[in-house]
Scaffold this motif. Sequence first.
Motif, short mmCIF file in Angstrom:
data_model
loop_
_atom_site.label_atom_id
_atom_site.label_comp_id
_atom_site.label_asym_id
_atom_site.label_seq_id
_atom_site.Cartn_x
_atom_site.Cartn_y
_atom_site.Cartn_z
N UNK A 134 -74.73 -21.06 93.11
CA UNK A 134 -74.26 -21.57 91.82
C UNK A 134 -72.81 -21.22 91.58
N UNK A 135 -72.01 -22.25 91.24
CA UNK A 135 -70.58 -22.03 90.96
C UNK A 135 -70.21 -22.41 89.52
N UNK A 195 -70.70 -30.21 86.41
CA UNK A 195 -69.85 -29.80 87.54
C UNK A 195 -68.63 -29.04 87.02
N UNK A 196 -68.67 -28.67 85.75
CA UNK A 196 -67.53 -28.02 85.09
C UNK A 196 -67.45 -26.54 85.46
N UNK A 197 -66.26 -26.13 85.80
CA UNK A 197 -66.07 -24.72 86.20
C UNK A 197 -65.32 -23.92 85.15
N UNK A 198 -64.97 -24.55 84.03
CA UNK A 198 -64.11 -23.84 83.10
C UNK A 198 -64.74 -22.53 82.63
N UNK A 217 -68.21 -17.63 85.35
CA UNK A 217 -68.11 -16.27 85.89
C UNK A 217 -67.66 -16.24 87.36
N UNK A 218 -67.98 -17.29 88.12
CA UNK A 218 -67.57 -17.31 89.54
C UNK A 218 -66.05 -17.25 89.70
N UNK A 219 -65.34 -17.73 88.70
CA UNK A 219 -63.87 -17.75 88.82
C UNK A 219 -63.25 -16.36 88.80
N UNK A 260 -73.48 -29.60 92.54
CA UNK A 260 -72.43 -30.54 92.11
C UNK A 260 -71.04 -29.92 91.92
N UNK A 261 -70.97 -28.60 91.95
CA UNK A 261 -69.69 -27.95 91.60
C UNK A 261 -68.74 -27.68 92.76
#
Length: 434
Positions: free
Chosen positions: A314-315, A322-325, A328-330, A349-350
Amino acid sequence: MKIAVAGTGYVGLVTGVCMADRGHFVTCVDINEQKVATMNAGKSPIFEPGIEELMVRNMDRLHFTTEYNTAYKDAEVIFIGVGTPEKKDGSANLSYVYEVAVQIAQSIERSCVVVVKSTVPIGTNDKIEQLIRSNLKNDVTVHVVSNPEFLAQGSAVKDTLHASRIVIGVEDSYAAEVLREVYKSYECPLVITNRKSAEMIKYASNDFLALKISFINEIANLCEVIGANIEDVAIGMGYDSRIGNKFLNAGIGYGGSCFPKDTKALHWLASFHDYELKTVKAAIDVNENQKLKLIKKSRKYFDSLKGLDIAVLGLTFKPGTDDLREAPTLVNIPFMLEEGANVKAWDPVGVDNFKKLYPVGVNYCDSIFETLRDTDICFIFTEWDDVKKLNLTYYSDLMRTPIVLDGRNCYELQKARETRIIYDSIGREVIYNM
Ligand code: UDX
């Protein structure tokens, strides 16, 4: 009614598409020509369940254009749904909203109602009204209305068509009547108030939810120390209707485009007025710490991540998008890489979006199995269904050392007890079964 929508991000696109579905004639404006062509072909630029079906179904009432002048000039109602990203100091960047306000002023040839859907600091609607009035090219009247949205990504269409409430902030009864007409087919409470209260309802709602998550995360952290179980605690609390049983899932903190930004923006606004919003500040601080919770847990098993083969499941900041904003992965993945770990990552999807940020350094896998194979430790950051449904024996069969750090409490503890793994989740007993 003839409606124009400025912006085709989550808020603008979903608003426009849902308005068309309710029988209005809608033109959505975006500056990106390629995106406009894609949308006119019935394709959504965002991953959002149900949106494309609605786009295709309502194509005869829904158009996309880069020509704002044509879209705005004779619209009865113009929605502003452009972004208000966070600035370095935590305040909201209003330049896109103000730019659209000026474009509206210079385009309109008839009196109209301008509806601000973007999340804007309290008092901004007044400024938008002044800005439009002082830039008008023609002799027309403009009423500005605050109408915040409460949609969540992944359920945006449902949240819009079956809204919990519609908040309308007006300074005159004419604008209220126009908005009643816009929303006449909606069966939900209408909260009609003044503009500043409407703006505040949006921030207070989001910040309260963020606070609820940070509160349950702190209780979860304490549960780990004293040996209580956060899920049972949340169930026990949730039966009290004053507390409610939603948004009590402990985890590795909230992300997304709203909670992080809106907590910081309200805190900033309060400080600007010499008031310290202590509860919101606490929610922000707790969330920052919570994001690194799994890294801290990993120290129990390894002194450092250097040289370890790590599986990341999970990203994105939550499932269904598919939003990464603010995901926590960032913060976690750069930390892992900096410490010298070898990172394999999976997300349904990310991946494409993550790859744009980290084209090298991370080994992106097509399947969970490939990700887990021959790894020393697994970090679960997003509770995708594929992860939740996974038979736990895959961890014991595929990993070199099956240590599973679960930031989203995807599995029942009993299942973990029946498998040869170490299972360390949030606010619950650690299962050592290797
Ligand atoms: C949120 C609000 O729900 C929505 O009303 C507002 O308009 C925009 O912000 P969104 O950011 O799309 O929507 O997602 P949401 O489902 O609310 O989740 C936000 C974050 O909180 C996610 O990272 C999620 O994992 C986290 N979360 C949510 C928890 O950690 N625990 C919970 O119990 C609920």
